[in-house]
Design an enzyme around this catalytic site. Structure first.
Site, mmCIF file in Angstrom:
data_model
loop_
_atom_site.group_PDB
_atom_site.id
_atom_site.type_symbol
_atom_site.label_atom_id
_atom_site.label_comp_id
_atom_site.label_asym_id
_atom_site.label_seq_id
_atom_site.Cartn_x
_atom_site.Cartn_y
_atom_site.Cartn_z
ATOM 1 N N SER A 170 29.619 38.771 35.302
ATOM 2 C CA SER A 170 28.901 39.837 36.003
ATOM 3 C C SER A 170 27.474 40.015 35.474
ATOM 4 C CB SER A 170 29.645 41.167 35.840
ATOM 5 O OG SER A 170 30.994 41.040 36.209
HETATM 6 N N1 SAH Z 1 33.939 40.856 33.855
HETATM 7 C C1 SAH Z 1 34.068 39.437 34.095
HETATM 8 C C2 SAH Z 1 33.925 39.224 35.577
HETATM 9 C C3 SAH Z 1 34.775 38.153 36.088
HETATM 10 S S1 SAH Z 1 34.702 37.904 37.839
HETATM 11 C C4 SAH Z 1 32.972 38.726 33.325
HETATM 12 O O1 SAH Z 1 31.997 39.377 32.969
HETATM 13 O O2 SAH Z 1 33.085 37.519 33.092
HETATM 14 C C5 SAH Z 1 36.205 38.636 38.351
HETATM 15 C C6 SAH Z 1 37.468 38.004 37.860
HETATM 16 O O3 SAH Z 1 38.558 38.675 38.486
HETATM 17 C C7 SAH Z 1 37.634 36.519 38.216
HETATM 18 O O4 SAH Z 1 37.823 35.786 37.044
HETATM 19 C C8 SAH Z 1 38.883 36.494 39.116
HETATM 20 O O5 SAH Z 1 39.685 35.346 38.930
HETATM 21 C C9 SAH Z 1 39.604 37.746 38.660
HETATM 22 N N2 SAH Z 1 40.578 38.287 39.626
HETATM 23 C C10 SAH Z 1 40.497 38.332 40.972
HETATM 24 N N3 SAH Z 1 41.597 38.926 41.492
HETATM 25 C C11 SAH Z 1 42.392 39.251 40.438
HETATM 26 C C12 SAH Z 1 43.657 39.893 40.320
HETATM 27 N N4 SAH Z 1 44.348 40.315 41.381
HETATM 28 N N5 SAH Z 1 44.180 40.067 39.090
HETATM 29 C C13 SAH Z 1 43.499 39.646 37.981
HETATM 30 N N6 SAH Z 1 42.293 39.051 38.019
HETATM 31 C C14 SAH Z 1 41.740 38.850 39.234
#
Ligand code: SAH
Length: 211
Positions: A60
């Protein structure tokens, strides 16, 4: 410029952009974002922008994380649930401020990589689960039933009901709600059986995928 100096400039930038929570700013001053991104983007590590990570996901944007963490009003005594571990960068920021973090990621390779990177940095207050975070913290260790703070870093179609159930009395949940690019950051505060919801502007996250 050294990463340390770039990190200090990012903290100043976040402050200029309206982040005043000292815990949040201090955490951004500590966590090495360069350790959580793909090597080809290393020169952009401290730009205030999201970056691609593996499996079509993103780390993010620092400002977006800072806004969400500020809305959470994180404290040392907080037990926090994070949905969407991704790179683990936001997990590290939360673990710097809160007492304990439980984090859920549906994509196993991402979770395993984040676990490795966070262990290398000696974080001992983070627990991981691989699975669908829409159901919250289920069949996982430690067996916590409710959390002071919950943060979702993927866009939900609606505020996930199971997450509301796992919010402690007086707790705060921050979640982007919407589909496509039309997402709004929602903040939910629980008082007993009552949930008050406020909206806090547009945002863009990858979708929360329920199984
Ligand atoms: N805060 C993280 C953002 C990751 S992007 C960072 O800074 O790196 C969002 C993440 O949510 C992705 O890795 C995606 O695979 C995950 N995601 C999407 N749907 C999900 C769900 N139902 N349960 C758990 N993770 C999920």
């Amino acid at each position: 410029m050294r990463f340390e100096d770039q990190r200090r400039l990012l903290v100043q930038e976040l402050n200029t952009l309206g982040i005043t929570d000292q815990n949040v700013l201090a955490a951004f001053g500590k966590v090495p974002r360069e350790r959580f991104i793909l090597p080809q983007y290393i020169e952009y590590a401290y730009r205030n922008q999201p970056l691609p990570i593996e499996l079509a996901q993103t780390i993010s944007q620092p400002l977006m994380i800072a806004i969400m963490l500020q809305y959470l009003e994180l404290k040392k005594t907080d037990l926090v649930l994070e949905i969407g571990t991704g790179s683990g960068y936001q997990s590290a920021l939360i673990a710097e401020i809160a007492g304990e973090l439980c984090t859920v990621e549906r994509l196993e390779p991402l979770s395993l990589k984040a676990q490795k990177v966070l262990k290398e940095q000696d974080y001992k207050n983070i627990h991981f689960r691989i699975g669908d975070g829409t159901s919250g913290w289920q069949k996982a260790f430690p067996p916590h039933k409710e959390f002071h703070k919950i943060i979702v870093s993927a866009a939900a179609r609606e505020i996930p009901p199971r997450l509301k159930e796992q919010l402690a009395d007086g707790g705060i949940l921050v979640v982007p709600v919407g589909k496509g690019y039309a997402q709004i950051l929602n903040r939910v505060v629980r008082r007993g059986g009552e949930f008050s919801v406020t909206e806090h502007g547009g945002c863009t996250f990858v979708p929360l995928i329920s199984s």
